[in-house]
Design a protein around this motif. Structure first.
Motif, short mmCIF file in Angstrom:
data_model
loop_
_atom_site.label_atom_id
_atom_site.label_comp_id
_atom_site.label_asym_id
_atom_site.label_seq_id
_atom_site.Cartn_x
_atom_site.Cartn_y
_atom_site.Cartn_z
N ALA A 127 0.69 -1.25 0.05
CA ALA A 127 0.01 0.07 0.00
C ALA A 127 0.93 1.39 0.02
CB ALA A 127 -1.03 0.17 1.34
N VAL A 128 1.94 1.23 0.66
CA VAL A 128 2.75 2.27 0.86
C VAL A 128 3.65 2.68 -0.44
CG1 VAL A 128 4.83 3.16 1.90
CG2 VAL A 128 3.31 2.43 3.36
N ALA A 129 4.17 1.46 -1.14
CA ALA A 129 4.81 1.71 -2.39
C ALA A 129 3.69 2.30 -3.11
CB ALA A 129 5.13 0.28 -2.74
N GLY A 130 2.64 1.77 -3.46
CA GLY A 130 1.58 2.33 -4.33
C GLY A 130 1.22 3.70 -4.22
N ILE A 131 0.94 4.16 -2.96
CA ILE A 131 0.86 5.39 -2.47
C ILE A 131 1.68 6.52 -2.91
CG2 ILE A 131 0.29 7.04 -0.75
CD1 ILE A 131 -1.16 4.68 0.63
N GLY A 132 2.97 6.00 -2.71
CA GLY A 132 4.31 6.84 -3.08
C GLY A 132 4.03 7.03 -4.51
N SER A 133 3.83 6.06 -5.44
CA SER A 133 3.92 6.19 -6.90
C SER A 133 2.68 7.31 -7.15
CB SER A 133 3.35 4.95 -7.57
OG SER A 133 4.60 4.03 -7.25
N ALA A 134 1.55 7.03 -6.63
CA ALA A 134 0.18 7.97 -7.03
C ALA A 134 0.27 9.14 -6.49
CB ALA A 134 -0.94 7.34 -6.50
N ALA A 135 1.26 9.53 -5.20
CA ALA A 135 1.11 10.77 -4.43
C ALA A 135 2.08 11.71 -4.92
CB ALA A 135 1.40 10.31 -2.96
N GLY A 136 2.96 11.01 -5.94
CA GLY A 136 4.28 12.06 -6.22
C GLY A 136 3.40 13.37 -7.06
N VAL A 137 2.60 13.20 -7.93
CA VAL A 137 2.20 14.38 -8.49
C VAL A 137 1.38 15.33 -7.67
CG1 VAL A 137 0.43 15.08 -10.32
CG2 VAL A 137 1.73 13.05 -10.73
N LEU A 138 0.66 14.77 -6.76
CA LEU A 138 -0.14 15.70 -5.98
C LEU A 138 0.81 16.43 -4.94
CD1 LEU A 138 -2.59 16.69 -4.23
CD2 LEU A 138 -2.54 14.58 -2.77
N LEU A 139 1.72 15.80 -4.48
CA LEU A 139 2.58 16.40 -3.48
C LEU A 139 3.36 17.32 -4.11
CD1 LEU A 139 3.56 13.55 -0.85
CD2 LEU A 139 2.09 15.44 -0.56
N GLY A 140 3.93 17.14 -5.45
CA GLY A 140 5.04 17.52 -6.08
C GLY A 140 4.16 19.10 -6.43
N GLY A 141 2.92 19.11 -6.81
CA GLY A 141 2.08 20.20 -7.09
C GLY A 141 1.89 21.08 -6.00
N ILE A 142 1.69 20.56 -4.82
CA ILE A 142 1.59 21.38 -3.63
C ILE A 142 2.61 21.83 -3.20
CG2 ILE A 142 0.92 21.25 -1.23
CD1 ILE A 142 -1.11 19.02 -1.68
N LEU A 143 3.74 21.40 -3.16
CA LEU A 143 5.07 21.82 -2.62
C LEU A 143 5.64 22.90 -3.37
CD1 LEU A 143 6.51 18.63 -1.33
CD2 LEU A 143 5.91 20.63 0.07
N THR A 144 5.72 22.67 -5.02
CA THR A 144 6.21 23.47 -5.85
C THR A 144 5.42 24.76 -5.84
OG1 THR A 144 7.15 21.55 -7.04
CG2 THR A 144 6.87 23.82 -8.07
N SER A 145 4.11 24.70 -5.75
CA SER A 145 3.41 25.85 -5.77
C SER A 145 3.12 26.72 -4.77
CB SER A 145 1.71 25.53 -6.08
OG SER A 145 1.35 24.91 -5.25
#
Length: 478
Positions: A152-170
């Motif tokens: 579950a953690v490995a899958g979430i890491g793959s799926a969460a990259g776009v979300l966290l990248g957008g939040i942090l970068t912006s």
């Protein structure tokens, strides 16, 4: 806490903090998986501030993937030889320091060097973490639950990259996508010594350095060849030279391993059909998922015109389904066996991808994307958990790190090949339609449809391989 060998019986008093230890191990794995995708959203900002062209921006990703994929086997063997906990802590420390260096980068060369150090560190910590998990959870039911959380953690890491990248970068700037690793890494380093005792290094673990050099250079050349195909083409001198070099190096590795007294990768390991079938499955899962997350992210932003934040939020249903099913997988495996569970998960993944391929250029999320996303999440959750368990089933304790490194290597190389093949097909399809004066949104959508169908073919092939290679009766229970 005492780490027990698989041949011993664990008691609750002997390992009272193993579930807390699992959280620390899973957090480290989360960072490794996350870092392969979170940087994508930040690339335009990085290029603007550090004055990097398109080609150099591609190397921000490649500089991490090359050493990570190329050194995983060696990292797994080193953890067997010198102790899994020791190599895990060293890997986390190196990853945290390299992440801080990447966030502080003032030039492209500085950033690429830091990214390479991140990849090297990830190659140390990833196989050591999975090896520690298999040693901590020796009871079949507990191990199944632990692998459910791990998947579950490995899958979430793959799926969460776009979300966290957008939040942090912006909100905080591109450096924050690297800085976020530092406090998490420090927390892991501070807690692991209190949760996991030292394990005994294995004197049997071979360190055939000539073989290590050959396989590392061979895998690196292969990943480099595949990573560059979209830019220079499949028949370019660069691609052909690197592919030929990879073939020669990997062939020499096999010859060296056959003659070595202490081989890096004992070829007898592949007599275990579960190890062979599990790694083939993880290779194909990597090929399907890497291309999927890339294509889905670009499709949402370039065709549907979602901003980075919205594109990330739309992946939450997939992540939620993945988490939910990962928790249920142990019960499914207990009832039907790992072999059937993995094959069924891959077929569910394929069904979700085929469903997703029908999404039009003006898709509505609730109508066209929500259902396929949930089905894909279910398939991925089952595949990650049961695939990992299959690939390490029946492996001796002193080869746990090696087997864990092999799983990660299979997934990374599969991802590189899947990405190269499917994006090349997608580009050819899109460019062909554009030349026929088809509107850009429709042309792009058709290209992404090819990616989704190609990923589905990978998943179906994985199910066939599992049913053909992995024995049934021996894998009835884990």
């Amino acid at each position: 806490m005492t780490i027990l060998a698989p041949s011993l019986k664990a008691t609750p008093l002997a390992i009272p903090y193993r579930w807390w230890a699992l959280i620390a191990l899973a957090l480290a794995q989360f960072l490794v998986v996350l870092d392969a995708s979170i940087v994508n959203i930040a690339l335009p900002a990085i290029g603007s501030e550090l004055r990097l062209g398109t080609h150099m921006l591609g190397w921000v990703i490649t500089a991490y993937v090359l050493p990570f994929g190329g050194l995983l086997l060696l990292g797994g063997r080193l953890s067997d030889r010198f102790g899994h906990r020791r190599l895990f802590i060293a890997g986390v420390a190196g990853f945290s320091i390299a992440s801080a260096a990447a966030g502080l980068a003032m030039s492209g060369e500085w950033l690429l060097t830091a990214r390479a150090l991140q990849g090297i560190s990830a190659a140390l910590l990833a196989p050591a973490a999975l090896a520690l998990l298999t040693k901590l959870f020796i009871d079949p039911q507990d191990r199944a639950k632990a692998l459910g959380i791990w998947g579950a953690v490995a899958g979430i890491g793959s799926a969460a990259g776009v979300l966290l990248g957008g939040i942090l970068t912006s909100s905080l700037g591109w450096s924050s996508v690297f800085y976020v690793n530092v406090p998490v890494g420090a927390l892991i380093i501070a807690t692991v010594p209190f949760l996991i005792s030292k394990d005994s290094p294995s004197e049997r673990a071979g360190l055939n350095m000539s073989g290590a050099a050959a396989v590392t250079a061979g895998i690196t050349a292969l990943v480099a060849a595949l990573s560059g195909t979209e830019r220079v083409g499949w028949t370019s001198p660069q691609t052909l030279t690197l592919a030929g070099l990879a073939f020669l190096l990997l062939s020499s590795f096999i010859l060296l391993e056959r003659r070595a007294a202490n081989p890096l990768l004992p070829l007898t390991l592949f007599r275990n059909r579960s190890v062979t079938g599990g790694n083939l499955a993880m290779f194909l899962i990597g090929g399907a998922t890497t291309a999927l997350f890339f294509a889905l992210s670009v499709y949402m932003q370039q065709v549907l015109r979602y901003d980075a934040m919205k594109a990330g939020l739309t992946q939450l249903p997939m992540a939620g389904a993945l988490v939910a099913i990962a928790g249920a997988v142990p019960a499914v495996v207990k009832a039907y066996g790992t072999r059937r569970s993995l094959a069924a998960s891959l077929l569910l993944l394929a069904a979700g991808l085929i469903w997703l391929s029908f999404a039009p250029s003006d898709a509505a999320f609730a109508i066209h994307l929500l259902g396929p996303s949930i089905l894909i999440g279910v398939g991925l959750g089952g595949a990650f958990v049961s695939g990992t368990e299959t690939a390490v089933h029946g492996v001796a304790d002193d080869e746990a790190g090696l087997a864990s490194g092999l799983v990660n290597t299979s997934q990374q190389i599969g991802g590189a090949i899947g990405m190269a093949v499917l994006t090349a097909i997608s580009s050819a399809r899109t460019n062909g339609l554009l030349e026929q004066a088809v509107a850009e949104p429709q042309a792009l959508t058709s290209g992404f449809t090819a990616v989704f169908l190609g990923a589905a073919a990978f998943a179906i092939l994985g199910a066939i391989v599992i049913l053909a290679v992995v024995p049934g009766p021996q894998m009835r229970r884990i």
